[in-house]
Design an enzyme around this catalytic site. Structure first.
Site, mmCIF file in Angstrom:
data_model
loop_
_atom_site.group_PDB
_atom_site.id
_atom_site.type_symbol
_atom_site.label_atom_id
_atom_site.label_comp_id
_atom_site.label_asym_id
_atom_site.label_seq_id
_atom_site.Cartn_x
_atom_site.Cartn_y
_atom_site.Cartn_z
ATOM 1 N N LYS A 44 0.883 -1.248 0.087
ATOM 2 C CA LYS A 44 -0.134 0.098 -0.094
ATOM 3 C C LYS A 44 0.757 1.258 0.018
ATOM 4 O O LYS A 44 2.028 0.996 0.157
ATOM 5 C CB LYS A 44 -0.789 -0.002 1.546
ATOM 6 C CG LYS A 44 -0.112 -0.032 2.642
ATOM 7 C CD LYS A 44 -1.221 -0.369 3.730
ATOM 8 C CE LYS A 44 -0.219 -0.232 5.000
ATOM 9 N NZ LYS A 44 -1.095 -0.689 6.260
ATOM 10 N N TYR A 277 15.845 30.115 7.445
ATOM 11 C CA TYR A 277 14.801 31.009 7.663
ATOM 12 C C TYR A 277 14.524 30.763 9.478
ATOM 13 O O TYR A 277 14.758 29.850 10.091
ATOM 14 C CB TYR A 277 13.347 30.159 7.487
ATOM 15 C CG TYR A 277 13.153 29.973 5.990
ATOM 16 C CD1 TYR A 277 13.526 31.457 5.055
ATOM 17 C CD2 TYR A 277 12.748 29.132 5.114
ATOM 18 C CE1 TYR A 277 13.013 31.320 3.686
ATOM 19 C CE2 TYR A 277 12.512 29.162 3.722
ATOM 20 C CZ TYR A 277 12.801 30.271 3.060
ATOM 21 O OH TYR A 277 12.620 30.511 1.736
HETATM 22 C C1 LIG Z 1 -0.484 -1.600 6.828
HETATM 23 C C2 LIG Z 1 -0.927 -2.907 7.300
HETATM 24 C C3 LIG Z 1 -0.335 -4.101 7.517
HETATM 25 C C4 LIG Z 1 1.137 -4.176 7.416
HETATM 26 O O1 LIG Z 1 1.653 -3.621 8.720
HETATM 27 P P1 LIG Z 1 3.164 -3.709 9.089
HETATM 28 O O2 LIG Z 1 3.328 -3.119 10.356
HETATM 29 O O3 LIG Z 1 3.732 -2.535 8.168
HETATM 30 O O4 LIG Z 1 3.759 -4.855 8.913
HETATM 31 C C5 LIG Z 1 -0.987 -5.167 7.597
HETATM 32 N N1 LIG Z 1 -2.369 -5.178 7.577
HETATM 33 C C6 LIG Z 1 -3.352 -4.084 7.856
HETATM 34 C C7 LIG Z 1 -4.493 -4.235 7.834
HETATM 35 C C8 LIG Z 1 -2.556 -2.928 7.535
HETATM 36 O O5 LIG Z 1 -3.134 -1.967 7.158
#
Ligand SMILES: *Cc1c(COP(=O)(O)O)cnc(C)c1O
Length: 389
Positions: A44, A277
């Site tokens: 993702k 800045y």
């Molecule tokens: C992002 C996500 C994962 C992976 O989590 P990690 O801690 O990066 O391994 C697994 N399951 C769901 C539902 C997620 O949203």
């Protein structure tokens, strides 16, 4: 200006080098951590900033049997890019592309009756059954169906639709709240609740292919949570879910992304010279300054102003003053590296460079956020794409 990824040696302003051999090795390591389960590589958010399609291909080549995304659009894009096999997506909103998902043979997650109704209607229109995974809220308090009457209603309705040929209940699943804190009492409570909700669904006739709850920290530290499938995200990219449970090396993982930029200017300045800045840094004496041409628009967190570490010419330097939108400055203490020298913000760490975890600590966040927010203006340069090891 539209920068595109070219050979790793090209003189780019900035680049995020993505080591696909490290990614493949991480997937193999995760398979060894969960020998009884299949591995889902979670890709993702553009593979946590690493680039979804190349990372998904590498993960599949290394034996990940599943790919996972949050949104259906992300999953459809993987299928359009030609990725075969099982792809699951879990973050649906009303009116989502259910029919496209069914036609692309995705596994879709359903957490409530509104979603079940939409997927059933789409399956009717598509003229073929959907693959549906029912999500249980075992205690995270986020997405997922509540135990009790809500779960019973959802399971019964889904099994009715399965009997009607509209869908197949391919999975039952959940997600942990505190898996990165081994021993947290919620972990055992969620596992107990998960087993109860599985048993309830199975007694009613559910025959899922996969039952799953483990994310990266649970995959690495909690074998009893592995069930049939583990969903690993951050560990695929070689980052520890939490520095408290161990370093990447402790788990046999290696960071995949190296972020560097080409030093754009080196100049001598007198003592008492304000820098960037707000003049939050003032040179303590005559010194040299180096201009690093990346900023918060590239995902370098402004919260790490005055704190973020950078390797320049073999030495750790600290961001001097504020990180601006496109650039920041380091005090080089009189050294004069050539312009064009690569300043390494983070990488695996074994070349002496800082890591994404170091930046997370400098910015008061987690390494997940550091890599995921690296912006689209930074080209991803893929190395070790060929399956040599
Ligand atoms: C992002 C996500 C994962 C992976 O989590 P990690 O801690 O990066 O391994 C697994 N399951 C769901 C539902 C997620 O949203």
């Amino acid at each position: 200006m539209n920068e595109t990824a070219t050979a790793p040696t090209a003189p780019l302003r900035a680049r995020a080098e993505i080591d696909l051999a490290a990614l493949r090795a991480n997937v193999r390591t995760l398979r060894a951590h969960a020998p009884g389960a299949a591995v889902m590589a979670v890709v993702k958010s553009d593979a946590y900033g690493h680039g979804a399609v190349p990372c998904a291909r590498a993960a599949v080549a290394a034996g990940a049997g599943w790919l996972g995304t949050a949104t259906p659009e992300e999953a459809l894009a993987l299928r359009e890019a030609g990725l075969p096999g099982r792809i699951m997506c879990w973050l649906w909103t009303p009116g989502g592309p259910w029919r496209e998902a069914i036609e692309a043979d995705l596994d879709v997650s359903v957490s409530g009756m509104w979603a079940l109704r939409e997927v059933m209607a789409a399956a009717r229109r598509a003229g073929r059954p959907a693959r549906v995974q029912l999500k249980a809220d075992t205690g995270l308090g986020r997405n997922g169906c509540q135990p009790g009457e809500d779960w019973t209603e959802l399971v019964e309705a889904a099994l009715g639709a399965e009997a009607d040929g509209l869908l197949r209940v391919t999975g039952l699943w959940s997600h942990f709240a505190c898996a990165d804190e081994p021993g947290h009492p919620s972990i055992a409570a969620q596992l107990t609740r998960f087993r109860e909700m599985l048993a309830d669904a199975e007694v009613r006739g559910a025959r899922p292919e996969v039952r799953h709850i483990a994310n990266s920290p649970a995959t690495l530290t909690l074998p009893e949570s592995h069930f049939d499938l583990v969903r690993t995200g951050i560990a695929v990219y070689g980052i520890s879910p939490s520095p408290e449970i161990g370093s990447p090396a402790d788990f046999g993982l290696r960071p995949v992304m190296t972020l560097s930029a080409s030093v754009a200017l080196v100049k001598q300045v007198p003592g008492g010279h304000g820098v960037s800045y707000g003049h939050h840094y003032v040179t303590p004496g005559e010194t040299t300054l180096g201009l690093v041409p990346v900023g918060y628009a590239d995902g370098v967190p402004r919260h790490a102003s005055g704190a973020g570490p950078v390797l320049v010419d073999g030495k750790w330097r600290t961001v001097a003053g504020r990180i601006a939108m496109d650039q920041f400055v380091v005090d080089l203490g009189g050294d004069r590296p050539a312009t064009g020298t690569r300043a390494v913000l983070f990488g695996p760490g074994d070349g002496g460079e800082p890591t994404a975890e170091d930046w997370a600590q400098a910015a008061g966040t987690i390494a997940y956020e550091i890599v995921t927010r690296i912006g689209t203006r930074v080209p991803r340069v893929y190395v070790n794409e060929e399956q040599a090891g």
